[in-house]
Design a protein around this motif. Structure first.
Motif, PDB file in Angstrom:
ATOM      1  N   GLU A  19       5.711   8.452  -6.879  1.00  0.00           N
ATOM      2  CA  GLU A  19       4.129   8.903  -7.581  1.00  0.00           C
ATOM      3  C   GLU A  19       3.989   7.894  -8.509  1.00  0.00           C
ATOM      4  N   VAL A  20       4.954   7.426  -9.462  1.00  0.00           N
ATOM      5  CA  VAL A  20       4.621   6.607 -10.617  1.00  0.00           C
ATOM      6  C   VAL A  20       4.300   5.206 -10.083  1.00  0.00           C
ATOM      7  N   LEU A  21       4.811   4.573  -9.134  1.00  0.00           N
ATOM      8  CA  LEU A  21       4.682   3.398  -8.395  1.00  0.00           C
ATOM      9  C   LEU A  21       3.284   3.381  -7.994  1.00  0.00           C
ATOM     10  N   SER A  22       3.033   4.226  -7.168  1.00  0.00           N
ATOM     11  CA  SER A  22       1.603   4.541  -6.225  1.00  0.00           C
ATOM     12  C   SER A  22       0.610   4.510  -7.632  1.00  0.00           C
ATOM     13  N   ARG A  23       0.741   5.132  -8.513  1.00  0.00           N
ATOM     14  CA  ARG A  23      -0.235   5.221  -9.525  1.00  0.00           C
ATOM     15  C   ARG A  23      -0.414   3.857 -10.230  1.00  0.00           C
ATOM     16  N   LEU A  24       0.637   3.194 -10.699  1.00  0.00           N
ATOM     17  CA  LEU A  24       0.533   1.836 -11.421  1.00  0.00           C
ATOM     18  C   LEU A  24       0.118   0.563 -10.623  1.00  0.00           C
ATOM     19  N   GLY A  40       0.944  -1.062   0.099  1.00  0.00           N
ATOM     20  CA  GLY A  40       0.085   0.157   0.155  1.00  0.00           C
ATOM     21  C   GLY A  40       0.762   1.202   0.047  1.00  0.00           C
ATOM     22  N   ALA A  41       2.223   1.033  -0.058  1.00  0.00           N
ATOM     23  CA  ALA A  41       2.884   2.354  -0.080  1.00  0.00           C
ATOM     24  C   ALA A  41       4.207   1.945  -0.890  1.00  0.00           C
ATOM     25  N   PRO A  42       4.784   2.996  -1.554  1.00  0.00           N
ATOM     26  CA  PRO A  42       6.076   2.717  -2.532  1.00  0.00           C
ATOM     27  C   PRO A  42       7.375   2.346  -1.439  1.00  0.00           C
TER      28      PRO A  42
END
Length: 373
Positions: free
Chosen positions: A318-323, A305-307
């Motif tokens: 941000e990229v990891l959280s969005r994808l 649930g968190a990068p």
């Protein structure tokens, strides 16, 4: 072996472990060995395990230098017994230090992969490499001193070599210590593992890694946290990343992922073509490794649930959280990682064009990312 090719037990771009004076971040492993030594119950076989590049080979050479330079404790004499040693450090001006550095220490034998009859490096340690130790034991036994053998890495022994070494572990020559460096202990014979005491080395933290990197002479990175995240606590991996521009490659990979769903195909094509340039085989291998790291960090993001922190590139969180915003996507990214690994191995086996292989990989990533919407 060409003069430009480092020996099997030396990481490219780093000094040989025999030349590395200090070991950082592994105080617990050193303390465990010293405790055993001072208890006068020193095991004859030691298995040094842990990820690649965390200092296993350096520790093996430090132990060897220490054992060969430290005289055995004597019984209480006129002034009592000397205090037990508290460190593995041996003065660089000590004769043993000089001999080891020159490769001329008669009490030490180092076993690595050797060259075949055509002068090419073998892919494994063969039985002849182990049998040469018989001559070493015969030549060095007359002085009654201590002897040390370093096998680096023990994972690379073929079956015949492993069985030959097992006989030595079962019936070790007197006053001999065998140090086995192992990146993957599961590849060793269970009987070899059972006859050795294990020293486990841990990944290094950012501060220890930067200090160890300074010792190698590598150019310090502008963002140590990015390097520490990508290298996963391995100094060897960090040196490789620095020498091959791995931080920039990973940053570009994350930037391309950041353009999904309208992926910037021109940037993806440029990344693929850079990996396919003549003489870029190492960079191609590194790119595949970095892709695998990105997929692993995507899966971890969805699962927790968190990068993962720290970031390994600008804007990565941000990229990891969005994808990868859910456990479902974590499973998708894990499955994609397994599929891509199988496809890239097959592609390399059949000599598929590296650029085409990278593009195929990027498009598969884009396909998986589409399921996050």
């Amino acid at each position: 072996m060409s003069d430009e090719t480092p020996p099997p037990d030396q990481a490219p771009g780093a000094p040989h472990p025999r030349e590395t004076r200090q070991l950082f971040g592994q105080a617990e492993a050193e303390s465990a060995f010293l405790t055993a030594y001072n208890s006068e119950r020193l095991h004859h076989g030691w298995l040094l395990t842990g990820p690649r590049g965390v200092g296993k080979s350096t520790l093996a050479w430090r132990i060897a230098r220490f054992l060969l330079a430290t005289p055995p404790a004597e019984e209480d004499g006129l002034f009592g017994a000397p205090p037990p040693p508290e460190t593995l450090d041996i003065d660089e001006d000590h004769p043993v230090s000089h001999r080891i550095l020159a490769g001329a220490e008669p009490g030490l034998a180092s076993v690595t992969r050797s060259e075949n009859d055509r002068g090419r490096m073998r892919n494994e340690i063969v039985v002849e490499d182990i049998r040469k130790l018989g001559k070493f034991f015969g030549l060095s036994s007359a002085d009654g001193g201590r002897r040390v053998v370093i096998v680096d890495s023990a994972d690379e022994m073929n079956v015949s070599a492993a069985n030959a070494l097992l006989k030595m572990l079962e019936e070790p020559p007197a006053r001999t210590t065998l140090l086995l460096v192992s990146h993957q202990p599961s590849r060793l014979l269970p009987t070899i593992r059972s006859r050795c005491r294990t020293l486990r080395l841990s990944p290094l933290g950012t501060e220890d890694m930067m200090t160890a990197l300074a010792q190698t002479g590598a150019e310090p990175p502008s963002n140590p946290d990015h390097l520490a995240a990508l290298a996963a606590g391995s100094v060897g991996s960090a040196v490789r990343l620095i020498n091959l521009g791995g931080l920039d490659i990973y940053a570009e990979l994350i930037a391309i992922l950041g353009t999904i769903p309208r992926m910037d195909r021109q940037r993806a094509l440029a990344l693929a073509e850079a990996a396919a340039q003549r003489g870029a085989a190492e960079r191609f291998e590194l790119l595949l490794t970095l892709i695998d790291i990105a997929l692993s960090r995507l899966a971890l993001t969805g699962a927790t649930g968190a990068p993962p922190m720290p970031e390994a590139a600008p804007g990565e969180a941000e990229v990891l959280s969005r994808l990868s915003a859910s456990p479902h996507m974590a499973r998708q990214w894990a499955d994609t990682a397994a599929l891509i690994t199988a496809r890239t191995r097959h592609g390399q086996a059949v000599n598929l064009d590296p650029a085409a292989l990278v593009l195929d990989t990027v498009f598969k990533i884009q396909e998986t990312a589409g399921q996050s919407r």
